[in-house]
Design a protein around this motif. Structure first.
Motif, PDB file in Angstrom:
ATOM      1  N   GLU A  38       0.681 -10.834   3.419  1.00  0.00           N
ATOM      2  CA  GLU A  38       1.904 -10.466   2.703  1.00  0.00           C
ATOM      3  C   GLU A  38       1.703  -9.344   1.701  1.00  0.00           C
ATOM      4  OE1 GLU A  38       3.489 -13.918   0.840  1.00  0.00           O
ATOM      5  OE2 GLU A  38       4.292 -14.758   2.698  1.00  0.00           O
ATOM      6  N   GLN A  39       0.516  -9.329   1.077  1.00  0.00           N
ATOM      7  CA  GLN A  39       0.318  -8.353  -0.002  1.00  0.00           C
ATOM      8  C   GLN A  39      -0.842  -7.411   0.307  1.00  0.00           C
ATOM      9  OE1 GLN A  39       1.008  -9.161  -4.102  1.00  0.00           O
ATOM     10  NE2 GLN A  39       1.132 -11.373  -3.723  1.00  0.00           N
ATOM     11  N   GLY A  40      -0.697  -6.198  -0.167  1.00  0.00           N
ATOM     12  CA  GLY A  40      -1.760  -5.217   0.000  1.00  0.00           C
ATOM     13  C   GLY A  40      -1.439  -3.958  -0.785  1.00  0.00           C
ATOM     14  N   SER A  41      -2.457  -3.141  -0.961  1.00  0.00           N
ATOM     15  CA  SER A  41      -2.252  -1.868  -1.676  1.00  0.00           C
ATOM     16  C   SER A  41      -3.250  -0.833  -1.187  1.00  0.00           C
ATOM     17  CB  SER A  41      -2.411  -2.067  -3.190  1.00  0.00           C
ATOM     18  OG  SER A  41      -3.734  -2.459  -3.498  1.00  0.00           O
ATOM     19  N   LEU A  42      -2.846   0.421  -1.302  1.00  0.00           N
ATOM     20  CA  LEU A  42      -3.725   1.556  -1.003  1.00  0.00           C
ATOM     21  C   LEU A  42      -3.939   2.331  -2.285  1.00  0.00           C
ATOM     22  CD1 LEU A  42      -2.485   3.056   2.370  1.00  0.00           C
ATOM     23  CD2 LEU A  42      -4.843   2.566   1.761  1.00  0.00           C
ATOM     24  N   MET A  43      -5.208   2.430  -2.691  1.00  0.00           N
ATOM     25  CA  MET A  43      -5.532   3.155  -3.921  1.00  0.00           C
ATOM     26  C   MET A  43      -6.295   4.425  -3.536  1.00  0.00           C
ATOM     27  SD  MET A  43      -6.747  -0.125  -6.187  1.00  0.00           S
ATOM     28  CE  MET A  43      -6.395   0.583  -7.801  1.00  0.00           C
ATOM     29  N   VAL A  44      -5.957   5.529  -4.165  1.00  0.00           N
ATOM     30  CA  VAL A  44      -6.574   6.809  -3.849  1.00  0.00           C
ATOM     31  C   VAL A  44      -7.351   7.293  -5.071  1.00  0.00           C
ATOM     32  CG1 VAL A  44      -6.149   9.204  -3.177  1.00  0.00           C
ATOM     33  CG2 VAL A  44      -4.710   7.365  -2.255  1.00  0.00           C
ATOM     34  N   LEU A  45      -8.578   7.763  -4.831  1.00  0.00           N
ATOM     35  CA  LEU A  45      -9.395   8.283  -5.935  1.00  0.00           C
ATOM     36  C   LEU A  45      -8.901   9.687  -6.287  1.00  0.00           C
ATOM     37  CD1 LEU A  45     -11.856   7.705  -7.758  1.00  0.00           C
ATOM     38  CD2 LEU A  45     -13.246   8.981  -6.110  1.00  0.00           C
ATOM     39  N   GLU A  46      -8.489   9.864  -7.528  1.00  0.00           N
ATOM     40  CA  GLU A  46      -7.976  11.160  -7.980  1.00  0.00           C
ATOM     41  C   GLU A  46      -8.679  11.556  -9.274  1.00  0.00           C
ATOM     42  OE1 GLU A  46      -3.752  10.908  -8.250  1.00  0.00           O
ATOM     43  OE2 GLU A  46      -3.481  10.323  -6.158  1.00  0.00           O
ATOM     44  N   ARG A  47      -8.733  12.841  -9.498  1.00  0.00           N
ATOM     45  CA  ARG A  47      -9.407  13.392 -10.689  1.00  0.00           C
ATOM     46  C   ARG A  47     -10.810  12.807 -10.860  1.00  0.00           C
ATOM     47  NH1 ARG A  47      -5.336  11.434 -14.718  1.00  0.00           N
ATOM     48  NH2 ARG A  47      -4.719  10.176 -12.953  1.00  0.00           N
ATOM     49  N   ASN A 107      -5.735 -17.848  -1.671  1.00  0.00           N
ATOM     50  CA  ASN A 107      -6.953 -17.706  -2.477  1.00  0.00           C
ATOM     51  C   ASN A 107      -7.823 -16.499  -2.113  1.00  0.00           C
ATOM     52  OD1 ASN A 107      -6.411 -19.993  -4.005  1.00  0.00           O
ATOM     53  ND2 ASN A 107      -7.362 -21.350  -2.490  1.00  0.00           N
ATOM     54  N   SER A 108      -7.837 -16.123  -0.819  1.00  0.00           N
ATOM     55  CA  SER A 108      -8.808 -15.107  -0.377  1.00  0.00           C
ATOM     56  C   SER A 108      -8.266 -13.699  -0.568  1.00  0.00           C
ATOM     57  CB  SER A 108      -9.153 -15.318   1.099  1.00  0.00           C
ATOM     58  OG  SER A 108      -9.737 -16.599   1.267  1.00  0.00           O
ATOM     59  N   LEU A 109      -9.206 -12.756  -0.706  1.00  0.00           N
ATOM     60  CA  LEU A 109      -8.852 -11.331  -0.888  1.00  0.00           C
ATOM     61  C   LEU A 109      -9.904 -10.461  -0.217  1.00  0.00           C
ATOM     62  CD1 LEU A 109      -7.526  -9.542  -4.022  1.00  0.00           C
ATOM     63  CD2 LEU A 109      -9.660  -8.722  -3.000  1.00  0.00           C
ATOM     64  N   LEU A 110      -9.449  -9.401   0.435  1.00  0.00           N
ATOM     65  CA  LEU A 110     -10.361  -8.417   1.043  1.00  0.00           C
ATOM     66  C   LEU A 110     -10.137  -7.059   0.405  1.00  0.00           C
ATOM     67  CD1 LEU A 110     -10.210  -9.104   4.902  1.00  0.00           C
ATOM     68  CD2 LEU A 110     -12.129  -9.483   3.368  1.00  0.00           C
ATOM     69  N   SER A 111     -11.242  -6.357   0.152  1.00  0.00           N
ATOM     70  CA  SER A 111     -11.139  -4.999  -0.398  1.00  0.00           C
ATOM     71  C   SER A 111     -12.131  -4.106   0.351  1.00  0.00           C
ATOM     72  CB  SER A 111     -11.461  -5.002  -1.895  1.00  0.00           C
ATOM     73  OG  SER A 111     -11.198  -3.745  -2.461  1.00  0.00           O
ATOM     74  N   MET A 112     -11.651  -2.958   0.829  1.00  0.00           N
ATOM     75  CA  MET A 112     -12.466  -2.092   1.698  1.00  0.00           C
ATOM     76  C   MET A 112     -12.455  -0.652   1.166  1.00  0.00           C
ATOM     77  SD  MET A 112     -14.140  -1.544   4.611  1.00  0.00           S
ATOM     78  CE  MET A 112     -13.810  -3.024   5.541  1.00  0.00           C
ATOM     79  N   VAL A 170      -6.135  -6.259   0.566  1.00  0.00           N
ATOM     80  CA  VAL A 170      -5.160  -7.141   1.216  1.00  0.00           C
ATOM     81  C   VAL A 170      -5.401  -8.576   0.766  1.00  0.00           C
ATOM     82  CG1 VAL A 170      -4.886  -5.677   3.248  1.00  0.00           C
ATOM     83  CG2 VAL A 170      -6.629  -7.446   3.258  1.00  0.00           C
ATOM     84  N   THR A 171      -4.326  -9.327   0.705  1.00  0.00           N
ATOM     85  CA  THR A 171      -4.429 -10.747   0.321  1.00  0.00           C
ATOM     86  C   THR A 171      -3.171 -11.481   0.791  1.00  0.00           C
ATOM     87  OG1 THR A 171      -4.842 -12.258  -1.517  1.00  0.00           O
ATOM     88  CG2 THR A 171      -3.364 -10.422  -1.945  1.00  0.00           C
ATOM     89  N   ASP A 172      -3.148 -12.799   0.566  1.00  0.00           N
ATOM     90  CA  ASP A 172      -2.023 -13.656   0.939  1.00  0.00           C
ATOM     91  C   ASP A 172      -1.768 -13.655   2.444  1.00  0.00           C
ATOM     92  OD1 ASP A 172      -1.719 -14.447  -1.615  1.00  0.00           O
ATOM     93  OD2 ASP A 172       0.130 -13.341  -2.006  1.00  0.00           O
TER      94      ASP A 172
END
Length: 419
Positions: free
Chosen positions: A53-62, A122-127, A141-143
């Motif tokens: 259900e939940q997730g996010s994309l984070m971009v490295l800037e500056r 409870n679980s979460l993945l980060s790549m 990503v999680t949920d």
């Protein structure tokens, strides 16, 4: 799970993965979507594939900030954190360049009570998203939807998408670099145009201010020529020659500026070539005597009259003759004249010297602005504007100027004008 059921499940996963890649490819190649919209659509496809259900994309800037550019929770888009932040899962993944699986965020000290309340499972993945050993972003990503939570094995499924996202991030970085280079080029071009304008204005002011004093010097030298003694006449003639050259250079500068701006229209009059060439000879013979160079005027008989701007063409001839005198050694000859071009309604004017000659590679370049035939230092060798002026003056008469020359065999400058 029995063998047949497992094969069917694997086949289903492969088909879903291929379908997800196909949809992501379509998103990346849709021109009407901007960068943020593409990231959002891609994240939706990934979450759907992983069934979370939940997730996010984070971009490295500056270089050190992880910025949320796409998320299932729109309120966190735009939030940023440094990669040095200790209590951050994404920062840890970025620093270590490794995927991270957290089985139970309730037992992880990086998640406080309020933060834990944002998650249903409870679980979460980060790549990490890596390119040539550098982190470009992080996907979280999680949920998980369904009976089971995320498992450590799901890292492999998330990894399949990191390379797809990578292509979009690399493409965006390249476009950002391109936009930055274009911005720098625009700024530099603006500065160059400003400097060019300043130089042109300064040149125009200098030329304008020089004309008055030079006219006075020429007039006074002319008055002195009637009273000067014979023993001092040589000095007077040298001064007159120097003034004539300075006046011609100033006139060239003025004419070049007007022709380049399209503000000079030839004032044509019908003239006979012979007398015009004789007038040119008269103005240049003093220089030739000092240089000990013989001038031979050759005018074909029965030449027709021609309509031209006499002042401009006289100056073209004077420039070519002065140029020849500058490069000619003593005890040599310069031939100049005019002839009809066989089979064409044209007259050809020429100046032929016995100087060092010009290599073929420079035959066209010497008529460009500030181009010089050689590095020779001579009072009669100019700054590279004389031949450029000649080309402009001939071309506004719809004529053509060119040189025939070989090293060691002298040069012959020719220009043709239509009858």
């Amino acid at each position: 799970m029995k063998g047949g059921a497992k094969e069917l499940r694997d086949l289903e996963l492969v088909n879903r993965l291929l379908d997800s890649f196909s949809r992501i490819s379509g998103v990346i190649n849709t021109p009407r979507l901007d960068y943020a919209a593409r990231l959002g659509r891609i994240l939706e496809v990934i979450l759907e594939y992983l069934r979370v259900e939940q997730g996010s994309l984070m971009v490295l800037e500056r270089k050190k900030y992880l910025v949320v550019r796409a998320a299932s929770r729109p309120e966190i888009i735009g939030h940023e954190q440094t990669i040095e932040k200790e209590r951050s899962v994404a920062a840890w993944v970025a620093r270590h360049q490794e995927p991270l699986f957290i089985k139970d965020i309730a037992k992880d000290s990086r998640f406080d009570t309020m933060c834990r309340g944002s998650y249903r499972r409870n679980s979460l993945l980060s790549m990490p998203i890596l390119h040539k050993g550098k982190v470009l972003g992080v996907i979280n990503v999680t949920d998980k939807i369904g009976d089971r939570d995320l498992l450590k094995e799901d890292i492999t499924r998330l990894f399949d998408f990191s390379s797809v996202i990578l292509s979009l991030l690399v493409q965006e970085n390249l476009q950002q670099d391109l936009r930055r280079q274009q911005r720098i080029l625009r700024e530099r071009n603006k500065e160059l145009r400003h400097q060019e304008t300043l130089r042109a204005e300064l040149s125009s002011m200098l030329v304008h201010d020089l004309k008055g004093p030079l006219s006075e010097v020429v007039a006074n030298l002319d008055i002195l020529s009637y009273t000067v003694s014979e023993e001092n006449r040589e000095f007077l003639e040298s001064a007159q020659i120097g003034c004539d050259r300075a006046v011609r250079m100033v006139s060239n500068l003025v004419s070049i500026g007007k022709i380049e701006d399209g503000k000079l229209t030839p004032i044509k009059e019908v003239v006979a070539p012979g007398p015009m060439l004789a007038e040119c000879l008269s103005s240049i013979k003093g220089m030739a005597r000092i240089k000990d160079v013989a001038l031979i005027l050759e005018v074909q008989e029965d030449l027709p009259q021609i309509a031209l701007d006499r002042i401009l063409i006289l100056r073209v001839l004077q420039n070519l003759l002065t140029n020849a005198l500058g490069y000619c050694p003593s005890n040599t000859t310069i031939r100049f004249g005019c002839r009809r071009v066989v089979g064409k309604k044209q007259l050809e004017f020429y100046v032929q010297d016995q100087g060092p000659g010009i290599p073929a590679s420079k035959h066209r370049a010497i008529f460009e602005k500030y181009a010089r035939i050689s590095n020779k230092q001579d009072a009669l060798v100019g700054t590279g504007l004389g031949l450029y002026f000649c080309r402009l003056a001939v071309e506004i008469h719809r004529g053509r100027i060119f040189v025939e020359s070989e090293p060691g065999k002298g040069s012959r400058f020719n220009f043709t004008l239509p009858l």
